[in-house]
Scaffold this motif. Structure first.
Motif, PDB file in Angstrom:
ATOM      1  N   THR A 125       0.709  -0.995  -0.028  1.00 32.40           N
ATOM      2  CA  THR A 125      -0.178  -0.053  -0.100  1.00 32.40           C
ATOM      3  C   THR A 125       1.082   1.139  -0.020  1.00 32.40           C
ATOM      4  N   ILE A 126       1.963   1.168   0.850  1.00 26.78           N
ATOM      5  CA  ILE A 126       2.817   2.602   0.759  1.00 26.78           C
ATOM      6  C   ILE A 126       3.552   2.562  -0.578  1.00 26.78           C
ATOM      7  N   LEU A 127       3.887   1.480  -1.252  1.00 26.68           N
ATOM      8  CA  LEU A 127       4.422   1.461  -2.377  1.00 26.68           C
ATOM      9  C   LEU A 127       3.340   2.206  -3.495  1.00 26.68           C
ATOM     10  N   ILE A 128       2.544   1.668  -3.376  1.00 28.48           N
ATOM     11  CA  ILE A 128       1.325   2.187  -4.389  1.00 28.48           C
ATOM     12  C   ILE A 128       1.059   3.624  -4.305  1.00 28.48           C
ATOM     13  N   SER A 129       0.850   4.127  -3.032  1.00 26.95           N
ATOM     14  CA  SER A 129       0.505   5.397  -2.736  1.00 26.95           C
ATOM     15  C   SER A 129       1.613   6.388  -2.923  1.00 26.95           C
ATOM     16  N   GLN A 130       2.769   5.876  -2.771  1.00 25.62           N
ATOM     17  CA  GLN A 130       3.951   6.847  -2.889  1.00 25.62           C
ATOM     18  C   GLN A 130       4.372   6.896  -4.519  1.00 25.62           C
ATOM     19  N   ILE A 131       4.331   5.805  -5.182  1.00 23.98           N
ATOM     20  CA  ILE A 131       4.526   5.977  -6.736  1.00 23.98           C
ATOM     21  C   ILE A 131       3.411   6.717  -7.435  1.00 23.98           C
ATOM     22  N   ILE A 132       2.282   6.810  -7.044  1.00 26.46           N
ATOM     23  CA  ILE A 132       1.378   7.846  -7.489  1.00 26.46           C
ATOM     24  C   ILE A 132       1.353   9.149  -6.883  1.00 26.46           C
ATOM     25  N   GLY A 133       2.346   9.195  -5.696  1.00 28.96           N
ATOM     26  CA  GLY A 133       2.456  10.367  -5.421  1.00 28.96           C
ATOM     27  C   GLY A 133       1.196  11.095  -4.388  1.00 28.96           C
TER      28      GLY A 133
ATOM     29  N   GLU B  57      17.105   9.206   0.496  1.00 26.93           N
ATOM     30  CA  GLU B  57      16.224   9.373  -0.712  1.00 26.93           C
ATOM     31  C   GLU B  57      15.392   8.129  -0.902  1.00 26.93           C
ATOM     32  N   LEU B  58      15.999   6.953  -0.775  1.00 21.45           N
ATOM     33  CA  LEU B  58      15.120   5.697  -1.041  1.00 21.45           C
ATOM     34  C   LEU B  58      14.011   5.509  -0.192  1.00 21.45           C
ATOM     35  N   PRO B  59      12.904   5.312  -0.717  1.00 17.01           N
ATOM     36  CA  PRO B  59      11.449   5.207  -0.130  1.00 17.01           C
ATOM     37  C   PRO B  59      11.689   3.936   0.915  1.00 17.01           C
ATOM     38  N   GLY B  60      11.107   4.138   1.972  1.00 16.93           N
ATOM     39  CA  GLY B  60      10.952   3.079   3.223  1.00 16.93           C
ATOM     40  C   GLY B  60      10.322   1.713   2.557  1.00 16.93           C
ATOM     41  N   PHE B  61       9.424   1.752   1.439  1.00 15.09           N
ATOM     42  CA  PHE B  61       8.985   0.550   1.493  1.00 15.09           C
ATOM     43  C   PHE B  61       9.921  -0.622   0.429  1.00 15.09           C
ATOM     44  N   VAL B  62      10.887   0.058   0.140  1.00 16.63           N
ATOM     45  CA  VAL B  62      11.853  -1.032  -0.463  1.00 16.63           C
ATOM     46  C   VAL B  62      12.346  -1.832   0.515  1.00 16.63           C
ATOM     47  N   SER B  63      12.419  -1.376   1.901  1.00 13.92           N
ATOM     48  CA  SER B  63      13.111  -2.444   2.857  1.00 13.92           C
ATOM     49  C   SER B  63      12.053  -3.291   3.563  1.00 13.92           C
ATOM     50  N   PHE B  64      10.733  -2.932   3.028  1.00 14.92           N
ATOM     51  CA  PHE B  64       9.673  -3.733   3.583  1.00 14.92           C
ATOM     52  C   PHE B  64       9.260  -4.862   2.702  1.00 14.92           C
ATOM     53  N   LEU B  65       9.485  -4.853   1.449  1.00 17.98           N
ATOM     54  CA  LEU B  65       9.062  -5.657   0.395  1.00 17.98           C
ATOM     55  C   LEU B  65      10.397  -6.651   0.221  1.00 17.98           C
ATOM     56  N   SER B  66      10.082  -7.749  -0.329  1.00 19.47           N
ATOM     57  CA  SER B  66      10.947  -8.897  -0.707  1.00 19.47           C
ATOM     58  C   SER B  66      11.480  -8.508  -2.019  1.00 19.47           C
ATOM     59  N   ASP B  67      10.935  -7.994  -2.898  1.00 14.24           N
ATOM     60  CA  ASP B  67      11.593  -7.336  -4.036  1.00 14.24           C
ATOM     61  C   ASP B  67      10.581  -6.349  -4.563  1.00 14.24           C
ATOM     62  N   VAL B  68      11.150  -5.704  -5.630  1.00 19.55           N
ATOM     63  CA  VAL B  68      10.102  -4.586  -6.397  1.00 19.55           C
ATOM     64  C   VAL B  68      10.025  -4.853  -7.768  1.00 19.55           C
ATOM     65  N   ASP B  69      10.444  -5.988  -8.210  1.00 25.63           N
ATOM     66  CA  ASP B  69      10.592  -6.524  -9.676  1.00 25.63           C
ATOM     67  C   ASP B  69       9.158  -6.092 -10.445  1.00 25.63           C
ATOM     68  N   PHE B  70       8.100  -6.083  -9.709  1.00 26.59           N
ATOM     69  CA  PHE B  70       6.779  -5.897 -10.450  1.00 26.59           C
ATOM     70  C   PHE B  70       6.855  -4.448 -10.815  1.00 26.59           C
TER      71      PHE B  70
END
Lengths: 427, 153
Positions: A125-133, B57-70
């Motif tokens: 969820t954090i990923l999705i909301s952050q990439i759309i800003g 600068e790196l977003p926090g979710f990178v460390s929460f997720l096993s990969d961001v390949d998708f």
């Protein structure tokens, strides 16, 4: 008399320690349990066999079986897959994304415990909301609140329900008949209120819609074959939950059998899988069972029951509604598991004194489930989203929670009280 | 052969009071991967890597997720910069403890230490603990491999 005082002081001391969070709650529970048995032996009110009997293995078995299934489903990326699909379906509209993620979280939390649901859905969820800003905060708060709410709907959705179902011998279907319909209304109310409370954040225009349309759902599913197998077993388990009462098998047997089948079929790395089992939760439960068993043996529960019986002239409907609110208020401050474990023998005792207790079980379930929404520490799911949000530009503070979570708790308790009153005579 | 045979003697370092923003400027200008942080006596008290700066600068979710390949487009995240409030802090606030070796350290031992501690660079200090040089994995590795050519049958 001395044993009632000593055991009560020990239990309340442990509750206070759990509340203070100075020591991990599991350490408090196991130390408290050991002390309770020790003191019980000296004062002669408790024994090893009594302590073992106090542990509800039906609850532990059901939790353990479900934990194994979810521990196997976790690395497949299935939850990530659902969230990515939701993101694409929202086409970048924050409101649509809010409703979709909220709904997915609620449905998942009906079958999976709330903490796991949030742990798996919040990072993506954090990923999705952050990439759309846009800010992740409204989504995270809503996910915690809605998973706490959705969990109340089913026997397996929430640990207090597992405890209540086991103690009151309520089946999976009982929850579908008595709890699920009420939770649907409560959930809809919560979602509408949240949509209103977050109207400002959700009206912000996303900066980059294109980015979420480029998320690849199939790539987010790491092990599609394993995911399919585990979901089939999970589906089978849910089917057997529907008919477990008719077949005279306990929910624990259903969950553990499903776990066994999934293990045989998928054959995961057992060592890695068991690392994902929340042993601390299981030990916490066992410790509390032993402690509350000590209270029962020392006669504390009889004492509390005799106090309550004096109020038995009160209209039973009022008593039930009162219970929803008192339990909710307690659950907002302390973990709802010790409260539920402690209140179960009290309700049973009231039943032995001739009260019709079947509506009270539902009051306990609603209060314990919805109460956790009230504060940032009220439920483990809340703490998890708050912790994760610290790594975003909009961390969730208790001030934010008091403005968003507390109104939701009050509304959910209000709606459930009204519906409880309407359907009271059928409960 | 010891570490002095391959170390970069002209080592760039920063004083502990330098801001993160100014440290970033040095990384860009010198095109380096690690900056030892030193006190007034030139003794290393910590290290700041280019990764430590990028982590801001790196977003926090990178460390929460096993990969961001998708994820095929970082969207709005691609253009976030750390707030000025963070950049104006001193490097001391983000530095990691300095792992150093002395000038008499052997090459293979230096490589083993880098491997085990997951370090790309190792600052080298004198007997009096003053910063005298720095080596990278490539510096050490290439020096070790160069001896293979002289190996007897």
């Amino acid at each position: 008399m001395i044993s009632t005082i000593v055991s009560s002081v020990l239990f309340l001391g442990c509750l206070a320690l759990i509340l203070s969070e100075k020591i991990h709650r599991t350490i408090t529970a196991i130390a408290g349990a050991a002390l309770m048995v020790f003191i019980g032996k000296i004062l002669g009110f408790y024994s090893e066999s009594g302590a073992l009997e106090a542990i509800d293995f039906n609850t532990l078995g059901l939790l353990f079986g479900m934990m194994i299934l979810i521990a196997m489903l976790e690395p497949t990326g299935f939850f990530q897959y659902l969230a990515v699909q939701a993101a694409r379906a929202s086409k970048g509209s924050p409101v649509r994304l809010f409703v979709l993620l909220g709904t997915i979280t609620t449905v998942l939390s009906m079958f999976i415990d709330n903490v796991t649901t949030v742990v798996l859905i919040a990072p993506v969820t954090i990923l999705i909301s952050q990439i759309i800003g846009i800010s992740a905060m409204p989504f995270l708060v809503a996910e915690a609140l809605l998973s706490n709410t959705g969990g109340v709907a089913t026997l397996i959705g929430d640990p207090p329900n597992v405890l209540i179902g086991s103690a009151a011998n309520l089946s999976f279907n009982d929850f579908l008949i008595y709890s699920f319909p009420i939770v649907i209304f409560v959930w809809a109310g919560a979602l509408i209120l949240l949509r209103y409370l977050f109207r400002k954040e959700l009206s912000k225009k996303p900066k980059s819609i294109k980015a979420i349309m480029r998320l690849n759902p199939s790539e987010s599913l790491n092990q599609p074959k394993d995911a399919r197998r585990i979901l089939i077993v999970l589906g089978g388990a849910i089917f057997f939950f529907f008919i477990h009462h008719t077949l005279h098998i306990s929910p624990a047997v259903v969950a553990l059998s499903a776990a066994a089948i999934a293990l045989v079929w998928v054959q995961p790395d057992v060592h890695e899988m068991f690392k994902r089992i929340e042993w601390s939760v299981l030990v916490f439960f066992a410790g509390l069972f032993v402690m509350v068993g000590g209270l029962e043996h020392a006669g504390v529960m009889d004492l509390i029951v005799s106090v309550f019986v004096q109020f038995s002239d009160i209209d039973p409907l009022l008593f039930g509604v009162g219970m929803i609110w008192v339990v909710a208020a307690l659950s907002a401050i302390v973990d709802n598991v010790p409260i539920t474990i402690a209140l179960i023998p009290v309700i049973k005792g009231l039943g032995e004194n001739g009260l019709d207790i079947s509506p009270l079980w539902w009051a306990l379930a609603f209060g314990a489930g919805f109460g956790g929404n009230g504060t940032i520490i009220g439920a483990s799911a809340n703490i998890i989203v708050a912790t994760l949000s610290e790594k975003t530009s909009t961390p969730i503070t208790s001030k934010i929670w008091n403005r968003r979570g507390l109104p939701v708790m009050l509304l959910t308790c209000l709606i459930s009280s009204i519906l409880y009153a309407i359907f009271f005579r059928w409960m | 052969m010891n570490i002095t045979a391959c170390m970069e003697k002209n080592v760039v370092s920063v004083h502990e009071s330098v801001s993160i923003k100014d440290a970033a400027k040095i990384f860009v200008k010198k095109h380096i991967g690690l900056l030892p942080v030193v006190d007034d006596e030139k003794k290393p008290i910590g290290i700041v890597s280019i990764g430590d700066l990028l982590a801001l600068e790196l977003p926090g979710f990178v460390s929460f997720l096993s990969d961001v390949d998708f994820v095929h487009d970082f969207g709005a995240v691609e253009n976030t910069r750390p707030p000025l409030k963070v950049l104006n802090k001193s490097v001391k606030t983000i530095m990691k403890p300095a792992f150093t070796i002395e000038t008499d350290c052997g090459l293979l031992l230096a490589y083993a230490l880098m491997l085990q501690h997951n370090l790309q660079y190792l600052p080298v200090v004198s007997k009096t603990k003053k910063l005298v040089g720095i080596v990278s994995r490539v510096d050490v590795g290439a020096k070790i491999l160069s001896t293979w050519q002289k190996a007897k049958k």
